[in-house]
Write an enzyme that holds these catalytic residues in place. Structure first.
Site, PDB file in Angstrom:
ATOM      1  N   LYS A   1      39.175  57.599  33.078  1.00 41.00           N
ATOM      2  CA  LYS A   1      38.525  58.423  33.941  1.00 41.00           C
ATOM      3  C   LYS A   1      39.489  58.741  35.257  1.00 41.00           C
ATOM      4  O   LYS A   1      39.024  59.498  36.270  1.00 41.00           O
ATOM      5  CB  LYS A   1      37.065  58.126  34.698  1.00 41.00           C
ATOM      6  CG  LYS A   1      36.159  57.893  33.358  1.00 41.00           C
ATOM      7  CD  LYS A   1      34.587  57.793  34.050  1.00 41.00           C
ATOM      8  CE  LYS A   1      33.704  57.550  32.955  1.00 41.00           C
ATOM      9  NZ  LYS A   1      32.287  57.573  33.315  1.00 41.00           N
TER      10      LYS A   1
ATOM     11  N   ARG B   1      28.526  50.735  32.293  1.00 46.09           N
ATOM     12  CA  ARG B   1      28.771  51.647  30.923  1.00 46.09           C
ATOM     13  C   ARG B   1      28.064  50.767  29.858  1.00 46.09           C
ATOM     14  O   ARG B   1      27.712  51.597  29.072  1.00 46.09           O
ATOM     15  CB  ARG B   1      30.349  51.717  30.851  1.00 46.09           C
ATOM     16  CG  ARG B   1      30.900  52.703  32.067  1.00 46.09           C
ATOM     17  CD  ARG B   1      32.403  52.900  31.790  1.00 46.09           C
ATOM     18  NE  ARG B   1      32.924  53.584  33.004  1.00 46.09           N
ATOM     19  CZ  ARG B   1      34.064  53.793  33.367  1.00 46.09           C
ATOM     20  NH1 ARG B   1      34.826  53.109  32.612  1.00 46.09           N
ATOM     21  NH2 ARG B   1      34.477  54.341  34.524  1.00 46.09           N
TER      22      ARG B   1
ATOM     23  N   TYR C   1      21.953  46.507  42.485  1.00 43.25           N
ATOM     24  CA  TYR C   1      20.950  45.879  41.469  1.00 43.25           C
ATOM     25  C   TYR C   1      20.064  44.819  42.085  1.00 43.25           C
ATOM     26  O   TYR C   1      19.168  44.436  41.499  1.00 43.25           O
ATOM     27  CB  TYR C   1      21.748  45.577  40.255  1.00 43.25           C
ATOM     28  CG  TYR C   1      22.734  46.871  39.866  1.00 43.25           C
ATOM     29  CD1 TYR C   1      21.933  47.959  39.179  1.00 43.25           C
ATOM     30  CD2 TYR C   1      23.787  46.775  40.232  1.00 43.25           C
ATOM     31  CE1 TYR C   1      22.816  48.866  38.765  1.00 43.25           C
ATOM     32  CE2 TYR C   1      24.740  48.091  39.636  1.00 43.25           C
ATOM     33  CZ  TYR C   1      23.875  49.013  39.199  1.00 43.25           C
ATOM     34  OH  TYR C   1      24.657  50.202  38.592  1.00 43.25           O
TER      35      TYR C   1
ATOM     36  N   GLU D   1      38.722  64.186  50.256  1.00 38.69           N
ATOM     37  CA  GLU D   1      37.675  64.375  49.576  1.00 38.69           C
ATOM     38  C   GLU D   1      36.324  64.496  50.328  1.00 38.69           C
ATOM     39  O   GLU D   1      35.491  65.315  49.902  1.00 38.69           O
ATOM     40  CB  GLU D   1      37.384  63.122  48.572  1.00 38.69           C
ATOM     41  CG  GLU D   1      38.304  63.076  47.414  1.00 38.69           C
ATOM     42  CD  GLU D   1      37.938  63.923  46.049  1.00 38.69           C
ATOM     43  OE1 GLU D   1      36.813  64.804  46.455  1.00 38.69           O
ATOM     44  OE2 GLU D   1      38.476  64.170  45.155  1.00 38.69           O
TER      45      GLU D   1
ATOM     46  N   LYS E   1      34.808  58.059  45.019  1.00 37.95           N
ATOM     47  CA  LYS E   1      34.545  57.250  43.947  1.00 37.95           C
ATOM     48  C   LYS E   1      36.090  56.971  43.192  1.00 37.95           C
ATOM     49  O   LYS E   1      36.876  57.884  42.797  1.00 37.95           O
ATOM     50  CB  LYS E   1      33.654  58.257  43.043  1.00 37.95           C
ATOM     51  CG  LYS E   1      33.397  57.057  41.799  1.00 37.95           C
ATOM     52  CD  LYS E   1      32.267  57.767  40.914  1.00 37.95           C
ATOM     53  CE  LYS E   1      32.024  56.895  39.790  1.00 37.95           C
ATOM     54  NZ  LYS E   1      30.821  57.660  38.684  1.00 37.95           N
TER      55      LYS E   1
ATOM     56  N   LYS F   1      32.429  54.261  46.695  1.00 37.40           N
ATOM     57  CA  LYS F   1      32.129  53.504  45.424  1.00 37.40           C
ATOM     58  C   LYS F   1      33.251  52.963  45.048  1.00 37.40           C
ATOM     59  O   LYS F   1      34.240  53.933  44.563  1.00 37.40           O
ATOM     60  CB  LYS F   1      31.409  54.212  44.720  1.00 37.40           C
ATOM     61  CG  LYS F   1      30.915  53.456  43.498  1.00 37.40           C
ATOM     62  CD  LYS F   1      29.910  54.593  42.617  1.00 37.40           C
ATOM     63  CE  LYS F   1      29.755  53.978  41.320  1.00 37.40           C
ATOM     64  NZ  LYS F   1      29.191  54.963  40.471  1.00 37.40           N
TER      65      LYS F   1
ATOM     66  N   SER G   1      28.058  47.635  39.434  1.00 42.52           N
ATOM     67  CA  SER G   1      27.594  46.618  38.415  1.00 42.52           C
ATOM     68  C   SER G   1      28.747  45.394  38.222  1.00 42.52           C
ATOM     69  O   SER G   1      28.285  44.228  38.325  1.00 42.52           O
ATOM     70  CB  SER G   1      27.683  47.202  37.181  1.00 42.52           C
ATOM     71  OG  SER G   1      28.893  47.985  36.788  1.00 42.52           O
TER      72      SER G   1
HETATM   73  C1  PBG Z   1      28.844  57.395  35.880  1.00 44.28           C
HETATM   74  C2  PBG Z   1      28.550  56.594  37.015  1.00 44.28           C
HETATM   75  C3  PBG Z   1      29.050  55.388  36.947  1.00 44.28           C
HETATM   76  C4  PBG Z   1      28.446  54.350  37.943  1.00 44.28           C
HETATM   77  C5  PBG Z   1      27.350  55.402  38.636  1.00 44.28           C
HETATM   78  N1  PBG Z   1      27.439  56.500  37.905  1.00 44.28           N
HETATM   79  C6  PBG Z   1      30.154  54.826  35.951  1.00 44.28           C
HETATM   80  C7  PBG Z   1      31.396  55.463  35.901  1.00 44.28           C
HETATM   81  O1  PBG Z   1      31.866  56.249  36.490  1.00 44.28           O
HETATM   82  O2  PBG Z   1      32.092  55.249  34.762  1.00 44.28           O
HETATM   83  C8  PBG Z   1      28.856  53.179  38.265  1.00 44.28           C
HETATM   84  C9  PBG Z   1      27.892  52.402  38.628  1.00 44.28           C
HETATM   85  C10 PBG Z   1      28.150  50.870  38.651  1.00 44.28           C
HETATM   86  O3  PBG Z   1      29.106  50.289  38.070  1.00 44.28           O
HETATM   87  O4  PBG Z   1      27.305  50.067  39.061  1.00 44.28           O
HETATM   88  N2  PBG Z   1      28.774  58.873  36.345  1.00 44.28           N
END
Ligand code: PBG
Length: 319
Positions: free
Chosen positions: A214, A201, A310, A230, A191, A245, A271
């Site tokens: 992050k 968010r 989505y 990983e 990720k 992701k 998203s």
């Molecule tokens: C947080 C999480 C995130 C997403 C899924 N789980 C966002 C982040 O790491 O800030 C993102 C999914 C998306 O953007 O559609 N644990």
């Protein structure tokens, strides 16, 4: 080469990649009740759903043969704290919704994020020390507790998305210890610290509270080799399935993970990817349905067995 492209039937016959609703997972944003707005400004066409609305949406997904839903809660700021206590409360919104879903539509899988960010007043996926440092092992202990609480509520799959080191192993032994031998772990193995999570968010209400970024736990988008390391660690710790992701800018990572480890591999069309397509379609720059189909097909071609999107409902209707 053009002989094999001369008519739809032959193009279909020689197509190397398929896309079916069975490949899809529909993420659902939950809201406690109607006093929380349904509309998500940066994610047009996606709404936060009450548990009752989530049941109806899941019935729709099940009828289209979408394989699973993934749940994400919007949490009121007043219910967040630095210890993320609501994350491990068996009465929380996610747990109540899982139970209702498994009763109402047992034929569809329920996947739940394991991470603290929706519950954390500091906005991070992990616990934060007084000095502002993310506490790895303390976080893992809480994530393990969260995974067990989700399994107890009936979650079929727990999906750690937090990127702490060693969390898959800790979660696996906690699940085994509690007797949840069939609960599957879908690890967000690679990720990346991406600019494409902004609308998510907003949807879960974690953007306002996030201090800093992050990057001390999510990966640098520059790194392919590290993503393979990983994934190898998560496989060794007992992950059943792996996630990459975001999706589209990371096709090489998907291919590497699939070829390197052979586990069921997932791509998350996040998203920001959804928003890019949606806004471009709304502006008339591209056709929504074609863009959706093509991008999902390309994730499959790169090696993704399943896709979180989505747009799963729209997409399922196109396949
Ligand atoms: C947080 C999480 C995130 C997403 C899924 N789980 C966002 C982040 O790491 O800030 C993102 C999914 C998306 O953007 O559609 N644990």
């Amino acid at each position: 080469m053009r002989r094999l492209r001369s008519a739809p039937w032959i193009r279909r016959l020689v197509s190397e990649t398929t896309l079916s609703p069975h490949n899809l997972v529909l993420p659902i944003f939950l809201r406690e009740n109607e006093s929380v707005p349904a509309e998500i400004k940066s994610l047009p066409g996606v709404k936060r759903l009450t548990p009752k609305e989530a049941l109806a949406q899941t019935e729709k997904a099940a009828a289209l043969e979408i394989s699973a839903v993934a749940l994400f809660p919007w949490v009121d700021d007043a219910d967040k704290d630095p210890g993320c206590r609501l994350a491990v409360n068996p009465e929380n919104l996610v747990c109540r919704t899982i139970a209702a879903l498994k009763k109402n539509t047992p034929e569809i899988g329920v996947i739940c994020d394991v991470a603290l960010d929706p519950y954390n007043s500091l906005g991070h996926d992990g616990l934060v020390s007084d000095e502002g440092v993310i506490l790895n092992d303390e976080t893992n202990a809480l994530l393990a507790e969260q995974a067990v609480v989700l399994a107890l509520a009936g979650a079929d799959v727990v999906a750690p998305s937090d990127m702490m080191d060693g969390r898959v192993g800790v979660i696996r032994s906690a699940l085994e210890g509690a007797g949840f031998i069939d609960t599957k772990i879908l690890s967000y193995a690679a990720k990346f610290a991406s600019c494409l999570y902004g609308p998510f968010r907003d949807a879960v209400g974690s953007s306002g509270s996030l201090r800093g970024d992050k990057r001390t736990y999510q990966m640098n988008p520059a790194n392919y080799g590290e993503a393979m390391r990983e994934a190898a660690l998560d496989v060794g710790e007992g992950a059943d399935m792996l996630m990459v992701k975001p999706g589209l800018p990371y096709l090489d990572i998907i291919r590497g993970v699939k070829d390197g480890f052979g586990l069921p591999t997932f791509a998350y069309q996040v998203s920001g990817e959804y928003a890019m397509l949606r806004y471009a379609a709304d502006a008339g720059a591209l056709e929504w349905e074609r863009a959706l189909y093509e991008t999902a097909l390309c994730l499959r071609r790169a090696g993704a067995d399943g896709i979180f999107t989505y747009a799963a409902i729209d997409l399922a209707k196109l396949t």
